[in-house]
Structure formats: C-alpha cells, structure tokens
Design an enzyme around this catalytic site. Structure first.
Site, mmCIF file in Angstrom:
data_model
loop_
_atom_site.group_PDB
_atom_site.id
_atom_site.type_symbol
_atom_site.label_atom_id
_atom_site.label_comp_id
_atom_site.label_asym_id
_atom_site.label_seq_id
_atom_site.Cartn_x
_atom_site.Cartn_y
_atom_site.Cartn_z
ATOM 1 N NE ARG A 15 -2.026 -1.723 3.512
ATOM 2 C CZ ARG A 15 -2.427 -1.954 4.761
ATOM 3 N NH1 ARG A 15 -3.597 -1.482 5.171
ATOM 4 N NH2 ARG A 15 -1.679 -2.632 5.591
ATOM 5 C CE LYS A 75 0.856 -2.574 9.327
ATOM 6 N NZ LYS A 75 -0.492 -2.884 9.927
ATOM 7 C CE1 TYR A 94 -5.236 1.928 10.477
ATOM 8 C CE2 TYR A 94 -4.135 1.388 8.417
ATOM 9 C CZ TYR A 94 -5.296 1.636 9.135
ATOM 10 O OH TYR A 94 -6.500 1.596 8.500
ATOM 11 C CG HIS A 96 -1.851 -1.295 15.105
ATOM 12 N ND1 HIS A 96 -3.212 -1.289 15.278
ATOM 13 C CD2 HIS A 96 -1.641 -1.262 13.773
ATOM 14 C CE1 HIS A 96 -3.807 -1.258 14.094
ATOM 15 N NE2 HIS A 96 -2.874 -1.235 13.170
ATOM 16 C CD GLU A 118 -3.539 2.647 15.505
ATOM 17 O OE1 GLU A 118 -3.306 3.063 14.359
ATOM 18 O OE2 GLU A 118 -2.665 2.554 16.385
ATOM 19 C CG ASP A 270 -3.939 -4.822 14.122
ATOM 20 O OD1 ASP A 270 -4.676 -5.360 14.959
ATOM 21 O OD2 ASP A 270 -4.373 -4.073 13.230
HETATM 22 N N1 NAI Z 1 -4.529 -7.941 10.820
HETATM 23 C C1 NAI Z 1 -4.864 -6.926 10.033
HETATM 24 O O1 NAI Z 1 -4.350 -6.782 8.921
HETATM 25 C C2 NAI Z 1 -5.913 -5.977 10.470
HETATM 26 C C3 NAI Z 1 -6.328 -6.002 11.764
HETATM 27 N N2 NAI Z 1 -7.354 -5.196 12.190
HETATM 28 C C4 NAI Z 1 -7.706 -5.322 13.608
HETATM 29 O O2 NAI Z 1 -8.905 -6.050 13.797
HETATM 30 C C5 NAI Z 1 -9.404 -5.770 15.108
HETATM 31 C C6 NAI Z 1 -10.917 -5.503 15.052
HETATM 32 O O3 NAI Z 1 -11.151 -4.256 14.424
HETATM 33 P P1 NAI Z 1 -12.639 -3.704 14.146
HETATM 34 O O4 NAI Z 1 -13.528 -4.790 13.723
HETATM 35 O O5 NAI Z 1 -12.471 -2.514 13.274
HETATM 36 O O6 NAI Z 1 -13.063 -3.212 15.595
HETATM 37 P P2 NAI Z 1 -14.558 -2.851 16.081
HETATM 38 O O7 NAI Z 1 -14.395 -1.884 17.186
HETATM 39 O O8 NAI Z 1 -15.409 -2.489 14.916
HETATM 40 O O9 NAI Z 1 -15.112 -4.243 16.638
HETATM 41 C C7 NAI Z 1 -14.615 -4.851 17.798
HETATM 42 C C8 NAI Z 1 -15.744 -5.621 18.442
HETATM 43 O O10 NAI Z 1 -15.186 -6.410 19.517
HETATM 44 C C9 NAI Z 1 -16.193 -6.478 20.509
HETATM 45 N N3 NAI Z 1 -15.596 -6.946 21.758
HETATM 46 C C10 NAI Z 1 -14.839 -6.259 22.660
HETATM 47 N N4 NAI Z 1 -14.473 -7.082 23.658
HETATM 48 C C11 NAI Z 1 -15.002 -8.310 23.391
HETATM 49 C C12 NAI Z 1 -14.977 -9.578 24.039
HETATM 50 N N5 NAI Z 1 -14.306 -9.757 25.192
HETATM 51 N N6 NAI Z 1 -15.626 -10.610 23.457
HETATM 52 C C13 NAI Z 1 -16.288 -10.451 22.301
HETATM 53 N N7 NAI Z 1 -16.357 -9.275 21.643
HETATM 54 C C14 NAI Z 1 -15.718 -8.225 22.179
HETATM 55 C C15 NAI Z 1 -16.743 -5.064 20.544
HETATM 56 O O11 NAI Z 1 -18.010 -5.012 21.198
HETATM 57 C C16 NAI Z 1 -16.827 -4.743 19.055
HETATM 58 O O12 NAI Z 1 -18.095 -5.060 18.498
HETATM 59 C C17 NAI Z 1 -8.570 -4.568 15.601
HETATM 60 O O13 NAI Z 1 -7.547 -5.037 16.456
HETATM 61 C C18 NAI Z 1 -7.967 -4.024 14.326
HETATM 62 O O14 NAI Z 1 -6.779 -3.277 14.548
HETATM 63 C C19 NAI Z 1 -8.005 -4.349 11.337
HETATM 64 C C20 NAI Z 1 -7.612 -4.268 10.022
HETATM 65 C C21 NAI Z 1 -6.490 -5.035 9.496
HETATM 66 C C1 PYR Z 2 -5.185 -1.790 10.317
HETATM 67 C C2 PYR Z 2 -3.906 -2.298 9.912
HETATM 68 O O1 PYR Z 2 -3.073 -2.602 10.718
HETATM 69 C C3 PYR Z 2 -3.614 -2.468 8.518
HETATM 70 O O2 PYR Z 2 -4.447 -2.122 7.684
HETATM 71 O O3 PYR Z 2 -2.519 -2.946 8.191
#
Ligand code: NAI
Ligand code: PYR
Ligand code: MG
Length: 371
Positions: A15, A75, A94, A96, A118, A270
């Site tokens: 990206r 990143k 980002y 994190h 974020e 992340d």
């Molecule tokens: N690996 C990657 O490439 C990427 C990773 N991410 C990550 O994905 C993760 C989720 O992001 P989003 O969906 O945007 O967040 P979000 O805030 O939209 O959703 C998180 C959900 O987790 C729920 N939650 C909180 N504690 C909980 C628990 N103990 N049990 C069950 N549910 C619980 C919340 O109520 C919420 O609905 C973040 O850490 C984000 O940084 C996002 C984009 C890319």
């Molecule tokens: C959210 C994040 O870490 C990514 O898009 O790489």
C-alpha cells in the site's frame, strides 16, 4: 507544508499512504509533496502519475525524510524508519502501539509527534480510519482461513460450504464489529454455518436484525468460548478495545478441545491478538501450527490487496491529511475532538491512555498539549 510519502518497507506491504489524487489536492493548496521513487507501484500508481499531480519524486530516502515536516505512511514505522524520526517530524500512520513496547519507546525517544490512524474516532462511536481496512481484513479472513483448512496447509480438510449430503463447516467469529461482520458475511456467502460472539448486546441486536437469523448471535462468555472451540472448524479473532492490548480469549489449554486441523485466524493480532498462542506472521509465511491447530496471524492483511486497500484507506485519511497540512498538527487536532485522540506520542510523552496503561507509563492528556 513539506510532505513526504515513503515507500513502505514492511514485509509484503504494497500500500501507499497517498494516491496521485491526494497529491493533487495537496499541491493545489500550495503544499510540497515528495514521493519516494516507486512508492505507489505496488498499488498501481506510477511515479509519473504523482508528477502529473504536482509532486516531486525523490530517489534518496535520507533526503526524503530529512526535508519533510509531515510524513505520511501506512504501517507502523520499522526500526530503520524510527531511527530517521526527529522532533521536527509529524508522523501520520497506523501505529498499534499497545502491542509493541519497543516501538512505543522508539517513538518517545525520537521526540516526534505521532498520530495514529486507528485511534481517531467519529460521531457515531466508530473508528473511521480503521474501518476501511477492517472491512478488507474481515473479508480476507475467511478466504485465508478456508485455504488454511486444506490438508496441504495442515488443515482438517473441511470445505466450508460442504456438498449435498455433507454438512457445511462451522465458522465462529469473536467480536462482531467491522472485521467480524465482514468475515461473517463472507462465511455466510460461502454457505458456512456462522456464529458471532460479542460482549455488546446493542451490536448483537444490529447483526441479528441485519441478517435475520442467517448468522447466529451469541453473547460472549467463557461458556460460549468453550462451545466455540469444541465445535468450530474456523475461529476468527476480531475483538477490539480501542487502542488497548487485546484480551486473550482462547488459551493454549483450550486448543486441546478443538478438532485437529481447525483454523484460528487472528485478525486482531495487530493489537496483540485474542488467542494466547498467536504471534504475528507475514504474508511470506502466514501460518504456523500449535498443538495441531493452524494459526493465521498476518498483521497487515490489507497489504496483499494493495490496490483496493490503498483506495479505501486514502479516501478515509485524505480529509485528515488536508487538515494537518493546512492548519498544522496543533490546530488541526485542537479544532476536531475526533481527530484529537489520534495523538499517541508527542515530544517524548505518551498521549493515549490505553497505550500508557499497557506499559505502566504516565499518560499526558492530548488536550493539554494542543491548546
Ligand atoms: N490484521 C490486520 O491486517 C488488520 C487487523 N485489524 C484489527 O482487527 C481488530 C478488530 O477491528 P474492528 O472490527 O475494526 O473493531 P470494532 O471496534 O469495529 O469491533 C470490535 C468488536 O469487539 C467487541 N468486543 C470487545 N471485547 C469483546 C470480548 N471480550 N468478546 C467479544 N467481543 C468483544 C466489541 O463489542 C466490538 O463489536 C482490531 O484489532 C484491528 O486493529 C483491522 C484491520 C487489518
Ligand atoms: C489496520 C492495519 O493494521 C492495517 O491495515 O494494516
Ligand atoms: Mg505491528
């Protein structure tokens, strides 16, 4: 304002933080935009496209960083990038940080002003600069997990949709936010049996209403997690407590209750990941196996679909980039209560409470810095 756009150097990160369209907006307002040679190539943008938008192409990475006031990245800075940061720089990317103590320390020592995508909020309680990439990662999670279920990847050999006469595979998504809903939608589209666990009743209500029972919603408890590990072929980790380290919801001991060859896709990696056995992986080697369970824990999933991701990300970041360039970081943050929580580190101090708490550091209220 002098703005620099480095080429991303994280493993298989294609990206870029600014498109030629964004460069045109900035140069049209009188800002100077310097783009590292080839920075946009992975996302389908050539150096010439940036030049047509009024940007300069800079082949010398030292000069690019040294001459910049505002640095736009995708990143979190890698160690060699942290070493280039000075107190004169504003970094917008980002970060994190709650998952990475050494990065937090490096940014503090740099003296730079570091604003994270974020932790910026919106009036609806969402995270508008995380959401587009969460949409991408949620959608990718199920295709990554389905591939990981194949025998050659160490998986159990379950085809998620099943076939006539054979039941579909079972997918449980923990956390029904942006990642979780998008993962569940993809799994539903493939014909899997899909369940979402969340701690927010309000969120479960929205999902129940939206999917009319085609996706099961379950309140997240220890019992619900025990049931998930015993029954699921794939579990997607999609929990977020904004800015904070992710709680470890599935322990190593619980892996013993899973079917051999089942798959854990930890999108939340992340922020540290929601499975005890998760550790960050790269697109070059996305999976590893612990106790017979395949783990996929790529921390920059959207980088693999860089064209779509770059367009989605920069649509969301551009208004904030324009505000930083036009007003400078202090006024841009002071004028916008939703932009202000983006400030994570300034002049050696952590300014985001959950990050400071993760490492037992003192946190400074960002409002006291920008006023
Ligand atoms: N690996 C990657 O490439 C990427 C990773 N991410 C990550 O994905 C993760 C989720 O992001 P989003 O969906 O945007 O967040 P979000 O805030 O939209 O959703 C998180 C959900 O987790 C729920 N939650 C909180 N504690 C909980 C628990 N103990 N049990 C069950 N549910 C619980 C919340 O109520 C919420 O609905 C973040 O850490 C984000 O940084 C996002 C984009 C890319
Ligand atoms: C959210 C994040 O870490 C990514 O898009 O790489
Ligand atoms: Mg990281």
């Amino acid at each position: 304002m002098k703005i620099a756009v480095p080429k991303e150097i994280k493993n298989h990160e294609y990206r870029v933080a600014l498109t030629p369209t964004g460069a045109r907006e900035l140069t049209g307002r009188g800002h100077t935009v310097s783009v590292q040679t080839g920075a946009g190539e992975g996302a389908g943008f050539q150096d010439g496209d940036y030049q047509l938008a009024g940007a300069t192409i800079e082949p010398n990475v030292d000069a690019l960083w040294q001459n910049a006031e505002l640095i736009l990245k995708v990143k979190e800075p890698q160690p060699e990038e942290v070493a280039r940061l000075t107190p004169e720089h504003t970094l917008f990317t980002y970060l994190h940080l709650a998952a990475e103590k050494s990065l937090t320390q490096g940014l503090m020592e740099s003296g730079a002003t570091c604003i994270a995508y974020e932790t910026i909020t919106d009036a609806k309680g969402g995270l508008p600069l995380l959401a587009p990439m969460s949409t991408v990662a949620g959608r990718m999670a199920v295709q990554a997990g389905a591939h990981s279920l194949e025998k050659a990847q160490g998986g159990s050999g379950v085809l998620l949709p099943g076939v006539p006469g054979v039941a579909p595979g079972s997918v449980t998504v923990i956390g029904g936010g942006v990642v979780g809903e998008n993962a569940a939608r993809m799994a539903l589209g493939l014909g899997a049996d899909v369940t979402i666990l969340d701690k927010s009743i309000a969120r479960l209500e929205v999902l129940d209403d939206r999917y009319q029972g085609r996706i099961k919603t379950v309140y997240s408890t220890a019992d619900a997690l025990d049931h998930a590990v015993r029954t699921a072929d794939m579990i997607v980790g999609a929990v977020l407590i904004p800015g904070a380290a992710t709680p470890k919801l599935i322990t190593r001991a619980m892996l013993a209750d899973m079917k051999q060859g089942s798959v854990l896709v930890d999108v939340a990696i992340d922020q540290g990941g929601c499975f005890e056995t998760s550790k960050p992986t790269t697109h070059a080697e996305p999976t590893y196996i612990v106790d017979g369970i395949v783990h996929y824990c790529v921390a920059n999933m959207p980088g693999a679909v860089a064209r779509t991701s770059t367009l989605g990300l920069t649509n969301a970041t551009l208004p904030f980039v324009l505000a930083l360039a036009d007003k400078g970081w202090q006024k841009a943050l002071a004028d916008d209560a939703h932009f202000l929580p983006g400030l994570n580190v300034h002049s050696g101090k952590v300014t985001y409470r959950a990050v400071a708490e993760a490492f037992g550091l003192e946190s400074v209220d960002p409002a006291s810095i920008v006023k």
